[in-house]
Write an enzyme that holds these catalytic residues in place. Structure first.
Site, PDB file in Angstrom:
ATOM      1  N   THR A 330       0.810  -1.215   0.000  1.00  0.00           N
ATOM      2  CA  THR A 330       0.000   0.000   0.000  1.00  0.00           C
ATOM      3  C   THR A 330       0.843   1.264   0.000  1.00  0.00           C
ATOM      4  O   THR A 330       1.916   1.312   0.610  1.00  0.00           O
ATOM      5  CB  THR A 330      -0.950   0.025   1.223  1.00  0.00           C
ATOM      6  OG1 THR A 330      -1.666   1.249   1.251  1.00  0.00           O
ATOM      7  CG2 THR A 330      -0.173  -0.132   2.517  1.00  0.00           C
ATOM      8  N   ASP A 331       0.350   2.239  -0.721  1.00  0.00           N
ATOM      9  CA  ASP A 331       0.916   3.577  -0.639  1.00  0.00           C
ATOM     10  C   ASP A 331       0.642   4.131   0.761  1.00  0.00           C
ATOM     11  O   ASP A 331      -0.306   3.696   1.432  1.00  0.00           O
ATOM     12  CB  ASP A 331       0.247   4.455  -1.710  1.00  0.00           C
ATOM     13  CG  ASP A 331       0.771   5.871  -1.704  1.00  0.00           C
ATOM     14  OD1 ASP A 331       1.984   6.042  -1.542  1.00  0.00           O
ATOM     15  OD2 ASP A 331      -0.035   6.788  -1.848  1.00  0.00           O
ATOM     16  N   LYS A 332       1.455   5.061   1.223  1.00  0.00           N
ATOM     17  CA  LYS A 332       1.233   5.668   2.542  1.00  0.00           C
ATOM     18  C   LYS A 332       0.350   6.906   2.458  1.00  0.00           C
ATOM     19  O   LYS A 332      -0.736   6.954   3.027  1.00  0.00           O
ATOM     20  CB  LYS A 332       2.566   6.038   3.201  1.00  0.00           C
ATOM     21  CG  LYS A 332       2.386   6.729   4.565  1.00  0.00           C
ATOM     22  CD  LYS A 332       3.704   7.226   5.120  1.00  0.00           C
ATOM     23  CE  LYS A 332       4.193   8.467   4.428  1.00  0.00           C
ATOM     24  NZ  LYS A 332       3.368   9.683   4.712  1.00  0.00           N
ATOM     25  N   THR A 333       0.822   7.888   1.687  1.00  0.00           N
ATOM     26  CA  THR A 333       0.163   9.193   1.673  1.00  0.00           C
ATOM     27  C   THR A 333      -1.215   9.101   1.049  1.00  0.00           C
ATOM     28  O   THR A 333      -1.371   8.677  -0.092  1.00  0.00           O
ATOM     29  CB  THR A 333       1.021  10.213   0.896  1.00  0.00           C
ATOM     30  OG1 THR A 333       2.331  10.227   1.453  1.00  0.00           O
ATOM     31  CG2 THR A 333       0.410  11.595   0.973  1.00  0.00           C
TER      32      THR A 333
END
Length: 894
Positions: A330-333
């Site tokens: 997963t991407d964070k931002t």
């Protein structure tokens, strides 16, 4: 050589065209035209698969081949109704598959829409606007606030130039750009501060950049190429079904060939009778109702996800893939975090405060020792300084609070409103402002207070403000303040210092020299892009379900690791950066992908490689993200999931599923739904195969015993296409089994059916066939005509299906609390009984399907046969449950 240094070399070569680096001279129109003719236009090309090809490839399936041959044979032999029914099944399945593929959006088209249409360039010393497509390597571009960068540029002059790159790198803040040559050999994309990339946006200042890459050679172009070239993998269920279908098809074909040869040698049947009997056996044994049933179960799951789970699933198989996911990358931002910078800690000379509330919504308060803090003079001035030294606006939009400007500035606006409310604004009068400058790294505003005095509020980098504070305070405790900055930085927080300077009332401008004379430091703030509250619980649920979560981000590794620890991403968190990943060999990457939980400073290509590395380790991988940089990985993943609110169109078009509420916690709900759907599809298969094989076995046993055919082809088609599909609809509404989210994901590559499933399928199909044949012979022995006997056999098979349904529905005993958990199943069974009565008693149906009315005795035999099937299969289930319980006790004891 890394790409950033390749760009530098390109610039060095190009500078020979500029006398004394006079970049404002630019290329000549003649040179630009030559380069355009040689290298082509600055645009991305897309290629579409013709719709007719999409439709034709839906028939590339072994089961479909068999059904087509069966339809042709029945047509040649004059059995038109049989041929029409088989043909309809083939066409319906092709239409369903075609619709799913043709409905997929083209992510490349969305990327093309992001590119600027015009650019301001220098040609022959003149600054002109030209179409973006006409840009060539070597062109000098003028950039200013509001522009979209038209190509990849090496910055050669910058005046407070800042560019928003979040969609490309994942960084929440816009990035300062400088003209300095980078000395490091390996620089992550987010750290290439002397580069501007196509499709990003200028937020502040102005500058010049030399084009070093156009079209497909740009970073965004590389993403588009990756999206186009990335091949999607068949879903786990599709692979399992294809394997099962191929196996069943070969067995059925082999049996058909053997029986045909056996029948010819026995000379009991004419060629036409034997041929139609073999075709009937093949059609009866092939589970042609399976694709339709799977599609309906998946479609109902998709509909339920959209209506109740805030998730739009774009392809039917994708909804089941969620249930087999091992890893979520997963991407964070914007995914795990809110992409809204928030002040979480304030440190003044006297006190350390905590701040509650996340995001830009002005909800929360300042706390001291977990109690609401009293506003002393220093804290009041701190809030006012943070509010005034600001060039951003905070406002409430339809989808919540948002900002126009810099995220860090927005955090200070929200902080002020948390204490004073949204309407209680400072009554100061602005006189002058010193915008944020990358050379000085602070912003300052001169205001007139209500008492008439003039004051400069300043906010910026601690390493710039601390020396100013030392000028005003000889015993300034800089070591203590630096220790606080270090502590906050190690927690992954951005640190901003705040201060003020009182100036004479005659002052009406701000100068850097004034500030260097000394300021009063009010304190520092720790700012972070906060985790989403709901994500922590969702991660706990996923870990319990055996699903690992990997964070892939463009952020600094310290920031990413701190967020991961706060979220509870894993018991132990290991971080690796994009440049470190690039140094790994292809053989090392799969293990590194398993060993690390945080991947920081990553490029879009890194994300794609990480997903591929996880898949190489036989992990069913989901990818979530919202930026353009996530698009290749979203497409490559077994299931790509994009954010619906803040996600870019490119990400949404590359993904298989869209979360309409941008809530990562929906993934936990989706995994549960995916597992339920898989269970129900497997139940429908375990139900359909034995009953289909039973029909084939009836024909096979009859040919082996050289007897007359007990069933007509139309009767078998009735059983398959009407009763089987109707009864199977009951599995659509079957609730989830207990403990669904505490079991581990099923192993990649495992067969759809285990050894016991195969054993049960075999004995149930044999039982149904033998019971039907014995009842048929018994009735003929009583002097009943053949039509009535075959009618009873049809009802025996159908009623056996109804009773067998209750065994397959649940892992518990049929006559337990689970008996009534699926009330819609009883409605479907009632419909099936009505259809059987119509088949048996309506004159038109009697003529079409060769049926006759049954006596109470004959109905009793039919019901008794079905009940016998249920009793035998339930005894088998009891034995299995006892053995499983015993094995569980032994494991605990050992």
């Amino acid at each position: 050589m890394t790409k950033t240094h390749a760009y530098q070399q390109t610039l060095d070569e190009l500078q020979t065209n500029y006398a004394h680096q006079d970049f404002e001279q630019g290329l000549s129109q003649t040179e630009a035209a030559n380069r355009l003719a040689t290298n082509g236009p600055n645009k991305l090309e897309s290629h579409h698969t013709p719709k007719w090809q999409l439709f034709v490839r839906q028939f590339n399936n072994l089961i479909i081949y068999i059904l087509i041959v069966a339809a042709l044979l029945t047509l040649i032999m004059g059995h038109y109704s049989d041929a029409i029914i088989i043909g309809l099944v083939v066409i319906i399945n092709a239409i369903i598959g075609y619709y799913q593929e043709a409905n997929a959006s083209d992510a490349l088209e969305r990327i093309k829409e992001m590119l600027a249409t015009e650019a301001t360039v220098y040609r022959d010393g003149q600054r002109i606007d030209i179409p973006t497509e006409d840009l060539v390597v070597g062109d000098v571009i003028f950039l200013e606030a509001g522009d979209s960068v038209p190509a990849d540029l090496r910055i050669v002059d910058a005046d407070n130039l800042r560019i928003q790159e979040s969609a490309l790198t994942g960084e929440a803040d816009s990035v300062e750009k400088i003209a300095t040559r980078l000395t490091e050999e390996e620089v992550a994309l987010a750290d290439q501060v002397n580069m501007a990339f196509a499709s990003t946006s200028v937020t502040n200042g102005s500058g010049l950049g030399v084009v070093v890459a156009t079209a497909a050679d740009t970073e965004i172009g590389q993403i588009s190429v990756a999206v186009t070239e990335t091949k999607t993998r068949p879903t786990p269920l599709t692979r399992e079904i294809n394997g099962l279908g191929t196996g069943v098809s070969f067995v059925v074909i082999g049996a058909a060939v053997f029986l045909f040869l056996f029948g010819l040698l026995g000379e009991h049947y004419s060629l036409s009778v034997l041929a139609i009997a073999i075709v009937t056996m093949v059609v009866g044994s092939i589970p042609e109702g399976l694709p339709a049933t799977m599609s309906v179960i998946l479609a109902m799951g998709v509909s339920d996800m959209a209506k109740h789970k805030h998730a739009i699933v774009k392809s039917l198989p994708a909804v089941e893939t969620l249930g087999s996911v091992d890893v979520i990358a997963t991407d964070k931002t914007g995914t795990l975090t809110k992409n809204e910078m928030t002040v979480t800690e304030i440190i003044t000379a006297e006190t350390t405060y905590q701040v509650s509330g996340n995001g830009y919504a002005p909800e929360g308060q300042i706390l001291l020792n977990d109690q609401p803090a009293e506003l002393d003079t220093t804290l009041t001035q701190f809030l006012e300084a943070g509010y005034e030294a600001n060039d951003t606006t905070l406002y409430q939009a339809d989808n919540g609070w948002t900002i126009n400007g810099e995220p860090t500035d927005g955090a200070f606006l929200t902080l002020y409103h948390k204490v004073h409310g949204i309407d209680d604004l400072p009554t100061n009068t602005e006189i002058d402002m010193l915008p944020f400058d990358s050379d000085y790294r602070y912003i300052a505003k001169l205001v007139q207070l209500t008492d008439g005095t003039h004051r400069i509020y300043i906010k910026g980098s601690p390493d710039k403000l601390f020396p100013m504070a030392q000028q005003a305070m000889t015993d300034f405790p800089i070591d203590d303040w630096n220790a606080d900055v270090t502590r906050l930085s190690e927690q992954g927080k951005r640190v901003v210092a705040v201060g003020y300077l009182d100036v004479p009332s005659t002052t009406d401008t701000i100068t850097h020299e004034q500030l260097q004379q000394g300021i009063q430091l009010l304190g520092i703030a720790g700012i972070i892009d906060p985790p989403r509250d709901e994500v922590i619980q969702a991660l706990a649920e996923m870990n319990a379900a055996g699903v690992d979560v990997k964070m892939i981000t463009g952020d600094h590794p310290l920031t990413a690791k701190a967020i991961g620890e706060k979220l509870g991403l894993a018991p132990t968190i290991n971080a690796i950066t994009g440049p470190e990943w690039d140094r790994l060999s292809d053989a090392e990457k799969p293990q590194a992908a398993l060993d690390h939980q945080v991947f920081a400073r990553t490029t879009p290509h890194n994300k794609l490689e990480i997903v591929e590395a996880l898949q190489a380790s036989r992990k069913v991988t989901a990818m979530t993200g919202d930026g353009v940089n996530d698009a290749p990985a979203l497409k490559r993943a077994d299931i790509g999931v994009a954010m619906g609110i803040k996600g870019t169109d490119v990400a949404k078009d590359s993904a298989d599923m869209i979360l309409t509420n941008d809530n990562f916690a929906t993934m936990s709900v989706a995994i549960r739904e995916g597992r339920r759907i898989y269970d129900n599809i497997k139940k429908s298969i375990l139900f359909l195969l034995p009953t289909s094989f039973a029909e084939g076995l009836i024909i096979a046993f009859t040919i082996l015993m050289q007897q007359d055919m007990p069933l007509q082809a139309t009767q078998l088609l009735w059983i398959n296409m009407v009763s089987a599909i109707t009864i199977q609809f009951a599995f659509i509404f079957e609730p989830a089994e207990d403990g669904l989210m505490t079991r581990k994901p099923r192993k990649t590559g495992q067969a759809l059916m285990n050894k016991h499933d195969v054993f049960q399928m075999a004995y149930v199909s044999v039982l149904m066939a033998l019971i039907g044949l014995l009842a048929y012979d018994w009735l003929l022995g009583r002097g009943v005509d053949q039509v009535t006997a075959s009618t009873m056999m049809v009802n025996i098979i159908v009623i056996s299906k109804i009773f067998y349904l209750f065994n397959i529905r649940t892992a518990k005993l049929a006559f337990s609390k689970a008996f009534f958990t699926n009330q819609k199943a009883f409605g479907i069974i009632a419909l099936m009984i009505i259809l059987q009565l119509i088949l048996t008693y309506v004159p038109f149906m009697q003529q079409t399907f060769y049926t006759e009315p049954l006596t109470l005795l004959e109905w009793g035999v039919s019901i008794g046969a079905g009940f016998l099937i249920l009793i035998i299969t339930e005894i088998d289930k009891i034995i299995r449950l006892v053995l499983e319980k015993s094995r569980a006790k032994n494991r605990i004891a050992s």
